[in-house]
Design an enzyme around this catalytic site. Structure first.
Site, PDB file in Angstrom:
ATOM      1  N   ASP A 257       0.870  -1.164   0.000  1.00 37.50           N
ATOM      2  CA  ASP A 257       0.000   0.000   0.000  1.00 37.50           C
ATOM      3  C   ASP A 257       0.916   1.226   0.000  1.00 37.50           C
ATOM      4  O   ASP A 257       2.139   1.117   0.131  1.00 37.50           O
ATOM      5  CB  ASP A 257      -0.935  -0.016   1.213  1.00 37.50           C
ATOM      6  CG  ASP A 257      -2.149   0.883   0.994  1.00 37.50           C
ATOM      7  OD1 ASP A 257      -2.106   1.730   0.078  1.00 37.50           O
ATOM      8  OD2 ASP A 257      -3.135   0.765   1.752  1.00 37.50           O
TER       9      ASP A 257
HETATM   10  C1  BGC Z   1      -4.982   3.330   0.193  1.00 35.46           C
HETATM   11  C2  BGC Z   1      -5.118   2.371  -0.968  1.00 35.46           C
HETATM   12  C3  BGC Z   1      -4.935   3.111  -2.272  1.00 35.46           C
HETATM   13  C4  BGC Z   1      -3.616   3.837  -2.251  1.00 35.46           C
HETATM   14  C5  BGC Z   1      -3.333   4.617  -3.513  1.00 35.46           C
HETATM   15  C6  BGC Z   1      -3.722   4.157   0.100  1.00 35.46           C
HETATM   16  O1  BGC Z   1      -3.685   5.128   1.075  1.00 35.46           O
HETATM   17  O2  BGC Z   1      -5.015   2.629   1.403  1.00 35.46           O
HETATM   18  O3  BGC Z   1      -6.369   1.737  -0.927  1.00 35.46           O
HETATM   19  O4  BGC Z   1      -5.053   2.217  -3.336  1.00 35.46           O
HETATM   20  O5  BGC Z   1      -3.575   4.745  -1.169  1.00 35.46           O
HETATM   21  O6  BGC Z   1      -4.154   5.715  -3.615  1.00 35.46           O
END
Ligand code: BGC
Length: 761
Positions: A257
């Protein structure tokens, strides 16, 4: 003379790998987020340079013909910038229904079609991977991202997840089911230690992912920010290699993530664990990999294994194929898909005296600010920059129903004012809450005005809205209704009922709300969820009977938050910033760590087993017609159990019905929930009097429980009861089948280190 560098193609991955320098290998394992968001003021999830507003991209290595690939959020549609410098063209994306609404259709074929539409949109906007679906288990009603997820039940989660992955990937682009795994809360999400028994992990939190991986083979999986039993997911070899790859046969890449270097997790652990790609990616991580290999802390074999997987991923992408995207997806066609799907995902909770569908409806008094500012989706990375949102006024107008002018005028003047006020008040640090459509405050409506409206309208509709999003969990007060809302419900109901006119409540919320204290005051309640850009049209379709409701809840709606056994270990006061200093200490219960004391008794597995009263049970949903189940048959066929049941439309309106098959296991060594969902199927639209026989196949291994003592799945021998009904409490037919013992040995993975106070029957 030096050989020319090989140019990547599907047949020469070995040659390319051999030709790569250590620096190039390290670059490929770290995303191209080189500007970084930390300190730059840029928003998380906006790192891509090739497609503005997309979440990130991988590094191109031109020397070897390796292109950059683009990844974009997220579960409810493509998250990119709609307006770009230097062009008058717009890049709006379709706002599809949120995950919970999609799953509430209980219709994987329909979800597959949504996936195809989303896939086409990603493809035509230059995206290689969509960062979704969201597949965490909805552990507690206060979970800030529950709206992005599907269910409290792993079978439903896995089935809908597989349909979405297959749908998107059928268009030739990838997916990244997330957040693997146990991202059950948003508070302290990047550090919280989710302490879960091996049994609950296997049976509840991992099982949906397992089903999806086996049935849909996603190109990528996103590891979660949190720890599981003391080990970060992104550095967890048990999770990412032993379970995901060795046991389930996952072939794709794992990406982190969106987090940078972690002070308490060496990059070496991530590389070794099988976390192939660090996103959004920082130069320091590339350096860490290079230094790690040089110093012997990182095994080059692990690096090569991960690089190979990256190359295998890259050759599948549209960017590698040099696909000429049009920036012109079929937005019109996708609007029709979202309108149909969200109508099918809406759940009718109450319909006293059959007030719905309202025929010959001419004029409606619309109460509640969200009637006029309809919430299409949630906040954070999962929001979509939609071209428009059909609100209730427009939705009703489109089918020839007017709204009362005075009330409409008041709200329509209030909404822009409230939005301007909110924008001026915006806290720039709360980036996740600033992405999407926030909830506006309600206004006071006087009794005198309500009386006036009641004379002019045939019915009152009250929309109650709730918003939630990434990075912050909900507060108990957001589950409950406010005093202002309670007063609105009481006054509108008293006045309209005194004139013999119905009151209908629309719940425009991503997640469950308290209903038990006020539902008796109103005639009908329809859960519209956050249904995407066509919301008002879909609600109008259901209210007027153009669509017969067939959505069912995918999670229990409790009477109160305190009823849920996970609440005791869930953040009760999710003040993300206020708690920051306490995060550092790492010892705050329900914030820095969360004990899954409820164990396998998540959602209905708790309420049903322990006979607790709920507001609406798992699987619940009313229709405008009635159905009867009959002729339930269950037989063993090879390694499967085949269940068939006939469903007849016994009412007067055409409609669809969901057959939910629950199984009660015989008494054995392991304790079991009273019932577990083991199969489901939805009929086609049945005319009055028409029947359909639904046949469902349950692999015997799906009936197994997890025996942590022996690290094995086990079906204990004895007679299993197969029950069919239209919610977990409303069982119509039961039949038994005797099964032999079945076991399947797996690895002793993800051991629990803390001592939990596990709930027992
Ligand atoms: C989120 C993800 C997301 C990523 C990119 C993160 O903070 O938890 O779900 O895909 O950011 O935007």
């Amino acid at each position: 003379m030096a050989q020319p560098a090989p140019q990547l193609n599907a047949g020469n991955i070995d040659d390319v790998l051999k030709a790569m320098t250590l620096e190039e290998k390290a670059q490929l394992l770290v995303g191209d987020g080189n500007d970084g968001f930390i300190g730059s003021g840029a928003m998380l999830g906006h790192q891509a340079k090739l497609v503005a507003g997309a979440a990130g991209q991988t590094v191109a290595i031109k020397r070897l013909g390796i292109p950059a690939t683009v990844v974009s959020d997220g579960p409810a549609g493509i998250h990119i910038d709609p307006i770009r410098k230097g062009t008058s063209q717009t890049f709006y994306a379709t706002g599809f229904p949120i995950g919970t609404c999609l799953a509430s259709t209980w219709n994987p074929q329909l979800v597959y079609q949504v996936g195809r539409a989303m896939g086409e949109e990603g493809l035509e906007y230059g995206v290689d991977v969509i960062l979704g679906p969201g597949m965490n288990i909805q552990r507690n009603p206060l979970g800030g991202r529950n709206f992005e997820y599907y269910s409290e039940d792993p079978l439903l989660n896995g089935t809908i997840g597989a349909a979405m992955v297959n749908g998107i990937q059928s268009m030739g682009i990838g997916t990244s089911p997330k957040h693997f795994a146990v991202n059950s809360q948003e508070t302290d999400r990047t550090r919280v230690d989710e302490r879960v028994s091996q049994r609950a992990l296997r049976e509840i939190y991992l099982r949906g992912f397992e089903k999806m991986v086996r049935e849909a083979q996603p190109w990528t999986v996103m590891s979660s920010y949190n720890k599981i039993n003391g080990v970060y997911s992104q550095g967890n070899h048990d999770l990412l290699t032993t379970v995901l790859r060795d046991e389930w046969g996952f072939k794709g890449i794992v990406m982190t993530d969106w987090i940078g270097e972690r002070d308490d997790l060496p990059v070496a652990d991530e590389v070794h664990a099988g976390n192939d790609l660090m996103m959004p990616g920082y130069p320091v991580q590339t350096k860490d990999i290079i230094d790690g290999v040089k110093s012997g802390k990182i095994d080059i074999k692990d690096v090569d294994r991960n690089v190979r997987k990256m190359l295998e991923y890259i050759v599948k992408t549209p960017s590698f194929r040099k696909y000429k995207f049009t920036n012109n997806p079929d937005l019109k066609g996708h609007a029709a898909v979202t309108r149909q799907t969200s109508a099918e995902g809406m759940v009718l909770l109450q319909n006293r005296g059959g007030v719905l569908p309202i025929r010959n409806l001419k004029t409606v008094a619309l109460f509640g600010v969200n009637s006029y500012d309809f919430l299409s989706g949630g906040l954070g990375s999962g929001c979509v920059n939609v071209p428009y949102v059909v609100d209730m006024v427009q939705g009703l107008k489109n089918i020839g129903v007017a709204t009362t002018p005075a009330l409409t005028d008041i709200y329509e003047k209030y909404v822009p004012y409230a939005k301007a006020k909110l924008a001026a008040d915006k806290n720039p640090e709360m980036w996740f809450l600033n992405q999407g459509q926030p909830k506006l405050d309600e206004i006071d409506i006087t009794d005198r005005l309500t009386r006036h409206e009641a004379q002019q309208a045939d019915a009152a509709i009250i929309t109650l809205g709730r918003q939630s999003g990434e990075g912050i969990d909900r507060e108990v007060s957001e589950f409950n209704i406010t005093e202002k809302e309670r007063e609105m419900i009481s006054h509108v109901s008293d006045i309209f009922h005194s004139q013999g006119k119905p009151v209908i409540v629309i719940l425009n919320s991503g997640w469950s709300m308290e209903t038990a204290s006020w539902r008796d005051r109103v005639d009908a309640i329809l859960v519209a969820w956050e249904p995407g850009e066509e919301g008002g049209n879909s609600v109008a379709d259901v209210l007027t009977g153009k669509v017969c409701p067939s959505g069912h809840l995918t999670a229990t709606w409790p009477v109160s938050i305190g009823d849920d056994p996970s609440t005791a270990n869930f953040p009760q006061q999710p003040d993300y910033y206020g708690l920051t200093d306490k995060f550092a200490r790492g010892a705050l219960k329900g914030v820095n760590y969360s004990n899954h004391d409820e164990d396998i008794f998540v959602g209905y597995r708790y309420y049903d087993t322990f006979h607790k009263t709920v507001a609406y049970p798992f699987g619940f949903g009313l229709s405008y017609t009635t159905f009867a189940f009959s002729g339930l048959k269950v037989k063993k066929q090879g390694n499967d159990v085949v269940v068939s049941v006939s469903v007849k439309n016994t009412g007067r309106t055409a409609g669809k019905q969901v057959a939910q098959v629950y199984v009660t296991a015989p008494k054995g060594n392991l304790e079991k929930p009273a019932k577990e969902l083991k199969a489901f199927a939805k009929t086609k639209e049945l005319r009055p009097g028409q029947s359909e026989t639904l046949t469902m196949t349950i692999p015997v291994r799906d009936l197994a429980s997890f025996d942590s003592a022996d690290s094995q799945w086990i079906v204990e021998p004895g007679t299993y009861a197969f029950l069919v009904g239209d919610n977990v409490e409303n069982i119509a037919e039961v039949t038994g089948l005797t099964l032999d013992k079945y076991t399947e040995k797996v690895n002793n993975a993800l051991p629990l280190k803390a001592s939990l106070n596990l709930l027992h029957r």
